[in-house]
Write a protein that holds these residues in place. Structure first.
Motif, PDB file in Angstrom:
ATOM      1  N   LYS A 196       0.826  -1.202   0.000  1.00  0.00           N
ATOM      2  CA  LYS A 196       0.000   0.000   0.000  1.00  0.00           C
ATOM      3  C   LYS A 196       0.864   1.259   0.000  1.00  0.00           C
ATOM      4  O   LYS A 196       0.583   2.215  -0.731  1.00  0.00           O
ATOM      5  CB  LYS A 196      -0.907   0.005   1.233  1.00  0.00           C
ATOM      6  CG  LYS A 196      -1.832   1.207   1.303  1.00  0.00           C
ATOM      7  CD  LYS A 196      -2.755   1.129   2.521  1.00  0.00           C
ATOM      8  CE  LYS A 196      -3.699   2.326   2.550  1.00  0.00           C
ATOM      9  NZ  LYS A 196      -4.605   2.276   3.723  1.00  0.00           N
ATOM     10  N   PHE A 197       1.934   1.246   0.780  1.00  0.00           N
ATOM     11  CA  PHE A 197       2.843   2.390   0.836  1.00  0.00           C
ATOM     12  C   PHE A 197       3.444   2.666  -0.536  1.00  0.00           C
ATOM     13  O   PHE A 197       3.489   3.812  -0.997  1.00  0.00           O
ATOM     14  CB  PHE A 197       3.948   2.129   1.853  1.00  0.00           C
ATOM     15  CG  PHE A 197       5.020   3.180   1.867  1.00  0.00           C
ATOM     16  CD1 PHE A 197       4.804   4.399   2.485  1.00  0.00           C
ATOM     17  CD2 PHE A 197       6.246   2.949   1.258  1.00  0.00           C
ATOM     18  CE1 PHE A 197       5.799   5.382   2.494  1.00  0.00           C
ATOM     19  CE2 PHE A 197       7.237   3.919   1.265  1.00  0.00           C
ATOM     20  CZ  PHE A 197       7.004   5.141   1.883  1.00  0.00           C
ATOM     21  N   TYR A 198       3.884   1.602  -1.226  1.00  0.00           N
ATOM     22  CA  TYR A 198       4.531   1.762  -2.536  1.00  0.00           C
ATOM     23  C   TYR A 198       3.531   2.306  -3.560  1.00  0.00           C
ATOM     24  O   TYR A 198       3.838   3.245  -4.301  1.00  0.00           O
ATOM     25  CB  TYR A 198       5.085   0.423  -3.004  1.00  0.00           C
ATOM     26  CG  TYR A 198       5.653   0.469  -4.401  1.00  0.00           C
ATOM     27  CD1 TYR A 198       6.951   0.908  -4.643  1.00  0.00           C
ATOM     28  CD2 TYR A 198       4.872   0.087  -5.496  1.00  0.00           C
ATOM     29  CE1 TYR A 198       7.460   0.965  -5.931  1.00  0.00           C
ATOM     30  CE2 TYR A 198       5.371   0.143  -6.784  1.00  0.00           C
ATOM     31  CZ  TYR A 198       6.664   0.581  -6.996  1.00  0.00           C
ATOM     32  OH  TYR A 198       7.166   0.644  -8.281  1.00  0.00           O
ATOM     33  N   ILE A 199       2.320   1.717  -3.607  1.00  0.00           N
ATOM     34  CA  ILE A 199       1.332   2.117  -4.605  1.00  0.00           C
ATOM     35  C   ILE A 199       0.888   3.561  -4.388  1.00  0.00           C
ATOM     36  O   ILE A 199       0.818   4.356  -5.337  1.00  0.00           O
ATOM     37  CB  ILE A 199       0.107   1.179  -4.555  1.00  0.00           C
ATOM     38  CG1 ILE A 199       0.500  -0.231  -4.991  1.00  0.00           C
ATOM     39  CG2 ILE A 199      -1.017   1.709  -5.442  1.00  0.00           C
ATOM     40  CD1 ILE A 199       1.018  -0.336  -6.400  1.00  0.00           C
ATOM     41  N   GLU A 200       0.594   3.915  -3.150  1.00  0.00           N
ATOM     42  CA  GLU A 200       0.121   5.273  -2.868  1.00  0.00           C
ATOM     43  C   GLU A 200       1.224   6.306  -3.043  1.00  0.00           C
ATOM     44  O   GLU A 200       0.963   7.435  -3.444  1.00  0.00           O
ATOM     45  CB  GLU A 200      -0.474   5.329  -1.463  1.00  0.00           C
ATOM     46  CG  GLU A 200      -1.765   4.523  -1.347  1.00  0.00           C
ATOM     47  CD  GLU A 200      -2.418   4.631   0.018  1.00  0.00           C
ATOM     48  OE1 GLU A 200      -1.709   5.037   0.971  1.00  0.00           O
ATOM     49  OE2 GLU A 200      -3.617   4.306   0.128  1.00  0.00           O
ATOM     50  N   ARG A 201       2.450   5.898  -2.772  1.00  0.00           N
ATOM     51  CA  ARG A 201       3.578   6.818  -2.968  1.00  0.00           C
ATOM     52  C   ARG A 201       3.769   7.125  -4.456  1.00  0.00           C
ATOM     53  O   ARG A 201       4.213   8.215  -4.826  1.00  0.00           O
ATOM     54  CB  ARG A 201       4.847   6.205  -2.386  1.00  0.00           C
ATOM     55  CG  ARG A 201       6.047   7.145  -2.407  1.00  0.00           C
ATOM     56  CD  ARG A 201       7.271   6.488  -1.824  1.00  0.00           C
ATOM     57  NE  ARG A 201       8.406   7.390  -1.814  1.00  0.00           N
ATOM     58  CZ  ARG A 201       9.638   7.033  -1.460  1.00  0.00           C
ATOM     59  NH1 ARG A 201       9.872   5.786  -1.049  1.00  0.00           N
ATOM     60  NH2 ARG A 201      10.616   7.904  -1.489  1.00  0.00           N
ATOM     61  N   SER A 202       3.419   6.165  -5.315  1.00  0.00           N
ATOM     62  CA  SER A 202       3.560   6.378  -6.759  1.00  0.00           C
ATOM     63  C   SER A 202       2.394   7.180  -7.336  1.00  0.00           C
ATOM     64  O   SER A 202       2.361   7.471  -8.525  1.00  0.00           O
ATOM     65  CB  SER A 202       3.661   5.029  -7.482  1.00  0.00           C
ATOM     66  OG  SER A 202       2.441   4.317  -7.394  1.00  0.00           O
TER      67      SER A 202
END
Length: 307
Positions: free
Chosen positions: A28-34
């Protein structure tokens, strides 16, 4: 007599993300950061499992059930007493069909709002009656022809949609090609061989490219295989971007392989030569110098259940 339903499925994109990043929180952190929405993957996952639960409930009332993940298809031995239910996108139907030996296959759409499902005529609401009729010996099926690649060492690979033969990167594919009574040396971006089922896929892209080039010069070109008079069992091959030089020719570029015919290609690539089918690059045959492949129509068809 059919007594078991094998449900073939793939992991959802959420499950694949969790595997990649080791936890849901990190994914979730990776997707939302992108800048993307993680909620989209969660909702897709929920729809998939909600439909899968309904499907399992209905199928279990008729037959014993097994669930097989896509990654285990190459090692799973299908039985004559099984009906195969593919729960996923069209590509999973194509991938599964290559491993069948006469079993009836039904494609089930897990989310009709997201997937067109050319090969997925069923969902959890209409598959029940189709399975009942099949059990009674009254299946409503259509047959689909497969393509077969047979290497000079005896290895074989089947294709539901298409084969790619050539280098596994953007370097030139070098080989000798023989079609009917003519042969020549090639340097190209590889060879595509398409079945009738795959004619709306990769082959359509090739025809669109040819049509665009033809239009520039005022020449009308077909944009789909329906103009080619392809029979259900015919295969169509196309050489991608052939290069004309003192060492390579281009007169063999496109043709139809009919029952009893074949296309023969001899690799002249020192390494990185491959043959893969239906876009699955991990499931390939090495195709390097000293190896010859014969492409022909497979003698066994796949039976697809129709809605």
């Amino acid at each position: 007599m059919i007594d078991t339903a094998v449900i073939v499925r793939d992991k959802t994109r959420l499950e694949q993300l969790i595997e990649r990043f080791n936890s849901k929180a990190q994914a979730k952190f990776y997707i939302e950061r992108s800048g993307s929405s993680f909620t989209f993957y969660e909702e897709e996952h929920e729809v998939f499992y909600r439909e899968l639960e309904v499907l399992l409930e209905k199928v279990k009332s008729l037959l014993k059930t097994k669930v097989v993940y896509r990654e285990y298809l190459p090692s799973y031995l299908f039985s004559d007493t099984e009906i195969v239910l593919v729960f996923g996108q069209d590509g999973l139907v194509a991938n599964t069909a290559k491993y069948l030996t006469g079993q009836i296959l039904a494609g089930i759409n897990p989310d009709s709002t997201s997937f067109d499902g050319v090969l997925l005529p069923f969902d959890s609401s209409n598959i029940y009656s189709a399975i009942k009729n099949t059990i009674k010996g009254q299946p409503n099926c259509k047959t689909v022809c497969l393509a077969k690649a047979r290497l000079s060492d005896g290895q074989e690979l089947l294709a539901f949609n298409d084969f790619y033969i050539g280098a596994n990167s953007h370097v030139s594919s070098r080989y000798k090609i023989k079609y009917k009574e003519h042969s020549e040396m090639h340097s190209s971006s590889g060879v595509l061989v398409s079945t009738q089922a795959g004619s709306t896929g990769w082959l359509s892209s090739v025809l669109n490219m040819a049509s665009n080039v033809g239009a520039y010069f005022g020449v009308s070109m077909p944009t789909n295989s329906s103009h080619l008079n392809q029979q259900d069992t015919d295969l169509i091959f196309s050489v991608r971007e052939p290069f004309d030089s003192v060492a390579s020719q281009t007169s063999i570029g496109f043709g139809i392989i009919q029952q009893g015919d074949s296309l023969t290609i001899e690799s002249h690539m020192a390494d990185n030569g491959v043959i893969f089918s239906d876009g699955v690059e991990k499931d390939f045959l090495s195709f390097n110098t000293g190896t010859t492949v014969e492409i022909s129509i497979h003698t066994e068809n796949v039976s697809l259940l129709k809605a």
